[in-house]
Design a protein around this motif. Structure first.
Motif, PDB file in Angstrom:
ATOM      1  N   ALA A  69      44.972  40.458  54.867  1.00 37.36           N
ATOM      2  CA  ALA A  69      44.045  41.397  55.365  1.00 37.36           C
ATOM      3  C   ALA A  69      45.287  41.822  56.750  1.00 37.36           C
ATOM      4  O   ALA A  69      44.995  43.179  57.047  1.00 37.36           O
ATOM      5  CB  ALA A  69      42.731  40.657  55.889  1.00 37.36           C
ATOM      6  N   GLU A  70      46.011  41.145  57.064  1.00 37.61           N
ATOM      7  CA  GLU A  70      46.862  41.583  58.184  1.00 37.61           C
ATOM      8  C   GLU A  70      48.015  42.563  57.541  1.00 37.61           C
ATOM      9  O   GLU A  70      48.867  42.891  58.695  1.00 37.61           O
ATOM     10  CB  GLU A  70      47.298  40.473  59.124  1.00 37.61           C
ATOM     11  N   GLY A  71      48.111  42.579  56.474  1.00 40.81           N
ATOM     12  CA  GLY A  71      49.218  43.452  55.857  1.00 40.81           C
ATOM     13  C   GLY A  71      50.530  42.495  55.698  1.00 40.81           C
ATOM     14  O   GLY A  71      51.445  43.154  55.357  1.00 40.81           O
ATOM     15  N   GLU A  72      50.357  41.327  55.574  1.00 39.43           N
ATOM     16  CA  GLU A  72      51.602  40.491  55.652  1.00 39.43           C
ATOM     17  C   GLU A  72      51.703  40.433  54.012  1.00 39.43           C
ATOM     18  O   GLU A  72      50.820  40.034  53.297  1.00 39.43           O
ATOM     19  CB  GLU A  72      51.404  38.826  56.072  1.00 39.43           C
ATOM     20  N   ILE A  73      53.106  40.405  53.501  1.00 40.25           N
ATOM     21  CA  ILE A  73      53.324  40.319  51.995  1.00 40.25           C
ATOM     22  C   ILE A  73      53.761  38.870  51.682  1.00 40.25           C
ATOM     23  O   ILE A  73      54.477  38.150  52.470  1.00 40.25           O
ATOM     24  CB  ILE A  73      54.585  41.091  51.656  1.00 40.25           C
ATOM     25  N   ASN A  74      52.856  38.113  50.755  1.00 46.32           N
ATOM     26  CA  ASN A  74      53.502  36.848  50.299  1.00 46.32           C
ATOM     27  C   ASN A  74      53.649  37.079  48.834  1.00 46.32           C
ATOM     28  O   ASN A  74      53.188  37.758  48.051  1.00 46.32           O
ATOM     29  CB  ASN A  74      52.086  36.037  50.270  1.00 46.32           C
ATOM     30  N   TRP A  75      54.924  35.964  48.636  1.00 42.55           N
ATOM     31  CA  TRP A  75      55.242  35.929  47.129  1.00 42.55           C
ATOM     32  C   TRP A  75      54.694  34.758  46.496  1.00 42.55           C
ATOM     33  O   TRP A  75      54.476  33.479  46.867  1.00 42.55           O
ATOM     34  CB  TRP A  75      56.709  35.683  47.233  1.00 42.55           C
ATOM     35  N   SER A  76      53.952  35.288  45.235  1.00 46.64           N
ATOM     36  CA  SER A  76      53.222  33.940  44.567  1.00 46.64           C
ATOM     37  C   SER A  76      52.962  34.343  43.112  1.00 46.64           C
ATOM     38  O   SER A  76      53.453  35.377  42.801  1.00 46.64           O
ATOM     39  CB  SER A  76      52.079  33.576  45.154  1.00 46.64           C
ATOM     40  N   LEU A  77      52.550  33.474  42.419  1.00 43.25           N
ATOM     41  CA  LEU A  77      51.901  33.996  40.844  1.00 43.25           C
ATOM     42  C   LEU A  77      50.326  34.112  40.793  1.00 43.25           C
ATOM     43  O   LEU A  77      49.891  34.107  40.048  1.00 43.25           O
ATOM     44  CB  LEU A  77      52.471  32.646  40.101  1.00 43.25           C
ATOM     45  N   TYR A  78      50.052  34.141  42.058  1.00 44.77           N
ATOM     46  CA  TYR A  78      48.594  34.681  42.316  1.00 44.77           C
ATOM     47  C   TYR A  78      48.025  35.861  41.224  1.00 44.77           C
ATOM     48  O   TYR A  78      46.931  35.621  40.449  1.00 44.77           O
ATOM     49  CB  TYR A  78      48.426  35.064  43.539  1.00 44.77           C
ATOM     50  N   ASN A  79      48.684  36.743  41.116  1.00 50.50           N
ATOM     51  CA  ASN A  79      48.188  37.758  40.376  1.00 50.50           C
ATOM     52  C   ASN A  79      48.284  37.680  38.866  1.00 50.50           C
ATOM     53  O   ASN A  79      47.099  37.927  38.266  1.00 50.50           O
ATOM     54  CB  ASN A  79      49.319  39.219  40.439  1.00 50.50           C
ATOM     55  N   PHE A  80      49.036  36.607  38.429  1.00 49.07           N
ATOM     56  CA  PHE A  80      49.055  36.227  37.179  1.00 49.07           C
ATOM     57  C   PHE A  80      47.930  35.084  36.769  1.00 49.07           C
ATOM     58  O   PHE A  80      47.033  35.128  35.984  1.00 49.07           O
ATOM     59  CB  PHE A  80      50.495  35.530  36.703  1.00 49.07           C
ATOM     60  N   LYS A  81      47.647  34.055  37.921  1.00 50.37           N
ATOM     61  CA  LYS A  81      46.507  33.411  37.872  1.00 50.37           C
ATOM     62  C   LYS A  81      45.202  34.132  37.811  1.00 50.37           C
ATOM     63  O   LYS A  81      44.402  33.863  36.938  1.00 50.37           O
ATOM     64  CB  LYS A  81      46.651  32.562  39.123  1.00 50.37           C
ATOM     65  N   LEU A  82      45.196  35.201  38.469  1.00 52.23           N
ATOM     66  CA  LEU A  82      43.822  36.199  38.690  1.00 52.23           C
ATOM     67  C   LEU A  82      43.863  36.746  37.186  1.00 52.23           C
ATOM     68  O   LEU A  82      42.668  36.912  36.639  1.00 52.23           O
ATOM     69  CB  LEU A  82      44.252  37.257  39.779  1.00 52.23           C
ATOM     70  N   PHE A  83      44.934  36.986  36.603  1.00 56.72           N
ATOM     71  CA  PHE A  83      44.721  37.729  35.234  1.00 56.72           C
ATOM     72  C   PHE A  83      44.138  36.758  34.304  1.00 56.72           C
ATOM     73  O   PHE A  83      43.380  37.206  33.439  1.00 56.72           O
ATOM     74  CB  PHE A  83      45.949  37.934  34.731  1.00 56.72           C
ATOM     75  N   TRP A  84      44.729  35.382  34.317  1.00 52.52           N
ATOM     76  CA  TRP A  84      44.074  34.583  33.256  1.00 52.52           C
ATOM     77  C   TRP A  84      42.781  34.066  33.647  1.00 52.52           C
ATOM     78  O   TRP A  84      41.887  34.086  32.745  1.00 52.52           O
ATOM     79  CB  TRP A  84      45.142  33.050  33.668  1.00 52.52           C
ATOM     80  N   GLN A  85      42.133  34.105  35.072  1.00 42.54           N
ATOM     81  CA  GLN A  85      40.938  34.059  35.279  1.00 42.54           C
ATOM     82  C   GLN A  85      39.931  35.311  34.906  1.00 42.54           C
ATOM     83  O   GLN A  85      38.845  34.851  34.365  1.00 42.54           O
ATOM     84  CB  GLN A  85      40.771  33.698  36.890  1.00 42.54           C
ATOM     85  N   ASP A  86      40.302  36.373  35.065  1.00 48.10           N
ATOM     86  CA  ASP A  86      39.954  37.215  34.386  1.00 48.10           C
ATOM     87  C   ASP A  86      39.542  37.310  32.880  1.00 48.10           C
ATOM     88  O   ASP A  86      38.780  37.955  32.123  1.00 48.10           O
ATOM     89  CB  ASP A  86      40.608  38.778  34.646  1.00 48.10           C
ATOM     90  N   ILE A  87      40.663  36.696  32.246  1.00 51.88           N
ATOM     91  CA  ILE A  87      40.603  36.605  30.583  1.00 51.88           C
ATOM     92  C   ILE A  87      39.568  35.889  30.242  1.00 51.88           C
ATOM     93  O   ILE A  87      38.894  36.136  29.245  1.00 51.88           O
ATOM     94  CB  ILE A  87      42.025  36.386  29.815  1.00 51.88           C
ATOM     95  N   VAL A  88      39.522  34.574  31.074  1.00 54.91           N
ATOM     96  CA  VAL A  88      38.571  33.493  30.538  1.00 54.91           C
ATOM     97  C   VAL A  88      37.156  33.790  31.051  1.00 54.91           C
ATOM     98  O   VAL A  88      36.279  33.035  30.794  1.00 54.91           O
ATOM     99  CB  VAL A  88      39.060  32.047  30.784  1.00 54.91           C
ATOM    100  N   ALA A  89      37.142  34.700  32.167  1.00 53.24           N
ATOM    101  CA  ALA A  89      35.742  34.950  32.539  1.00 53.24           C
ATOM    102  C   ALA A  89      34.655  35.142  31.344  1.00 53.24           C
ATOM    103  O   ALA A  89      35.159  35.826  30.580  1.00 53.24           O
ATOM    104  CB  ALA A  89      35.739  35.845  33.836  1.00 53.24           C
ATOM    105  N   GLU A  90      33.399  35.068  31.874  1.00 55.40           N
ATOM    106  CA  GLU A  90      32.323  35.488  31.112  1.00 55.40           C
ATOM    107  C   GLU A  90      32.316  36.937  31.161  1.00 55.40           C
ATOM    108  O   GLU A  90      32.647  37.714  32.206  1.00 55.40           O
ATOM    109  CB  GLU A  90      31.062  34.909  31.536  1.00 55.40           C
ATOM    110  N   ASN A  91      32.085  37.900  30.206  1.00 55.13           N
ATOM    111  CA  ASN A  91      31.933  39.196  30.214  1.00 55.13           C
ATOM    112  C   ASN A  91      33.346  39.620  30.860  1.00 55.13           C
ATOM    113  O   ASN A  91      33.338  40.588  31.669  1.00 55.13           O
ATOM    114  CB  ASN A  91      30.830  39.823  30.839  1.00 55.13           C
TER     115      ASN A  91
END
Lengths: 319, 280
Positions: A69-91
């Protein structure tokens, strides 16, 4: 070229002087050529480096970044984790977008393209009024979808012709664009109806290159219309047809209808391409769409290359 | 013609006629709607033919169709700028690249041809966010300078122009070189005129495509709307008011340049745009 110049100059100034002149002239010509090539290629290469290479390289970096929220950039695999969570989520919204994308892709491949081919065949055979038909069928390509969609929406609205006909017949008005049951099907029907003409230019161009004598000879041999299409026309226009099919596969995960103009993604109509556009348009997120884009690029590339190889291999037997 | 073939032709003709009527109906609907009077009458019944006909709606379209402080004239200018400049820059750059890669021997020639094919057959999704940020950093958003993004030398136009230049004999250029012409003179005075039919064909297609593109101007030039993006924005705003007839008049006016262009050049397009396949 060099020999021609040499002869020309030697004839005029003698052999020895000629040699030097040719040498100097050729090196000057070489320099001029290099300057010309550099000038001609400067802008296109700069464009490629900035708008293709840089943006795509940056997309890969974005896929591994998140912003606080402060505009700081972090490096991680978070976006890919989020993608996986979105895939397995209901609907799952991602799976829904993928399903819709594949519906558009298969309708392009199995409905639009074969129908375009048949349409071009009859235009090529000069069916009555073929010039007028060719122009009318191409109209949806020369008129902006933003205009055509709005006209289509008025026509299927409750107060439009379809609504008036339905109520005159005593039927209940179908909410074509405001229910999850019908919205995607309505957009799909619109897309199919307006896209036949899209391939008319390339396919008609290819058909006009067919040697008339081949068709004439087949006619004398009593070849039926079906055989003429499958055994003569399709093989002869195959390079163009396979190119169109390759383009479909290249754009597999980019397949979409005009979702923005119809529903803005409401009523379960989101496709992957629209979803990415929406994220940027409303400024919600830049990093997650880049990760999704990267995942589909990685899946799509072997499919596109494999299909290209496969489709081009059919070409070897065609002459 | 065999009787069975005759039946097929008649059936296809009927299907074609119905399909053509389906495609033409929206324009008839639009024309009828554009002549109606503003107000409840339009909302109640948008289908019936109006009497009297309000031709002044076409004049009012120029006066009243405004989007994001852009008058209808400004939107027309924006569209001509965006479609015209993008087309000219795009065709010039792709022709220059195709010509040099096709006709000159230099280091990296094969690489550039391979690159052109590579760009066309590798699907790239999701570069929109970075493109948006880059254009924002370059101050190209909401700017007439946005057209510089169209200076790409590769893509479909490259392939068409490459195969065209491949078919032109280099003897013309050699003769001109002997007569003392330079590379630029050969390109602009000899090759350019010969390539004009093919260039016109892809230029018209590119112009029409850019004229109709609504997604790009909507995203990158929201305050400089073109007709395609502006009319959509206007329609969203007036959805529940009674200005539809003027909107439809605007729609029909916006169609005139592209339809005229296509009618004028349809034979040039059909004869010159021909792709023999994507092999490399």
């Amino acid at each position: 070229m060099r020999r021609f110049w040499k002869m020309h100059i030697e004839k005029r100034w003698g052999r020895k002087t000629g040699e030097t002149i040719v040498k100097n002239t050729m090196s000057r010509k070489k320099l001029q050529d290099s300057v010309f090539i550099a000038v001609m290629l400067f802008v296109p290469i700069a464009n490629f480096l900035i708008f293709w290479l840089y943006t795509n390289f940056n997309s890969i970096l974005y896929a591994f970044q998140t912003q606080t929220a402060e505009g700081e950039i972090n490096w991680s695999l978070y976006n890919f984790k989020l993608f996986w969570q979105d895939i397995v989520a209901e609907n799952s919204p991602v799976l829904l977008a993928l399903r819709n994308t594949l519906i558009f892709f298969f309708s392009n491949l199995f409905i639009t393209l074969p129908c375009s081919l048949l349409l071009c065949y009859f235009l090529y055979k000069k069916i009555w009024g073929y010039k007028a038909f060719r122009f009318i069928f191409y109209l949806p390509q020369i008129i902006s979808a933003s205009v055509l969609v709005i006209l289509f929406k008025y026509i299927i609205s409750a107060k439009g012709p379809i609504g008036l006909i339905t109520s005159a017949l005593g039927g209940e008005y179908i909410p074509f664009l405001t229910s999850s049951k019908y919205a995607l099907a309505t957009i799909l029907i619109y897309s199919v109806l307006t896209s036949f003409g899209g391939n008319v230019v390339l396919l008609s161009g290819a058909m006009t290159h067919i040697d008339e004598s081949v068709i004439e000879a087949a006619k004398i041999d009593g070849v039926t219309m079906g055989k003429e299409i499958t055994h003569i026309v399709i093989p002869l226009v195959w390079p163009t047809l396979s190119t169109l099919m390759i383009f479909q596969f290249v754009n597999l995960f980019g397949s979409t209808g005009p979702i923005l103009l119809f529903t803005q993604g409401a009523y379960d109509t989101r496709t992957i391409a629209y979803w990415i556009y929406e994220q940027v348009y409303y400024g919600s997120s830049y990093y997650y769409p880049s990760a999704i884009g990267m995942i589909f690029t990685l899946i799509g590339t072997p499919i596109a290359l494999g299909m290209r190889k496969l489709l081009n291999s059919f070409d070897s037997g065609v002459e | 013609m065999k009787p069975t073939e005759k039946i097929v032709y008649v059936t296809v003709f009927i299907v074609f006629t119905i399909y053509a009527a389906l495609l033409l109906y929206p324009f008839l609907f639009s024309f009828v709607a554009s002549l109606k009077e503003n107000g409840r009458a339009f909302i109640e019944n948008s289908v019936s033919f109006p009497f009297p006909m309000h031709w002044k709606n076409y004049v009012r379209a120029f006066e009243e169709l405004t989007v994001a402080e852009n008058s209808f004239f400004k939107m027309i200018f924006n569209t001509f700028w965006y479609a015209g400049m993008s087309t000219v820059l795009g065709i010039l750059c792709s022709s220059a690249t195709a010509y040099v890669v096709c006709k000159y021997q230099f280091w990296g020639k094969e690489f550039l041809y391979g690159l052109a094919l590579f760009i066309m057959i590798i699907p790239v999704y999701g570069s929109l966010p970075t493109t948006y940020r880059l254009l924002s950093a370059l101050n190209f958003l909401d700017s007439y300078a946005f057209v510089f993004t169209a200076t790409s030398g590769f893509g479909f136009n490259f392939i068409v122009m490459y195969s065209f230049f491949k078919g032109i004999s280099w003897n013309y250029a050699e003769a001109a070189f002997v007569d003392g012409a330079g590379n630029f003179r050969v390109f602009f005075n000899i090759m350019f005129p010969m390539a004009l039919p093919a260039m016109t064909a892809i230029a018209v297609m590119s112009f029409v495509g850019t004229w109709n593109n609504y997604e790009t101007p909507l995203l990158f030039m929201p305050n400089l709307p073109t007709l395609a993006s502006g009319l959509w924005l206007y329609e969203r705003r007036i959805k529940y008011t009674a200005n539809q007839p003027i909107y439809f008049a605007g729609v029909l006016i916006s169609l005139i340049p592209v339809v005229a262009l296509f009618v004028g050049f349809q034979n040039t397009i059909m004869e010159n745009v021909y792709s023999g396949g994507l092999k490399g």
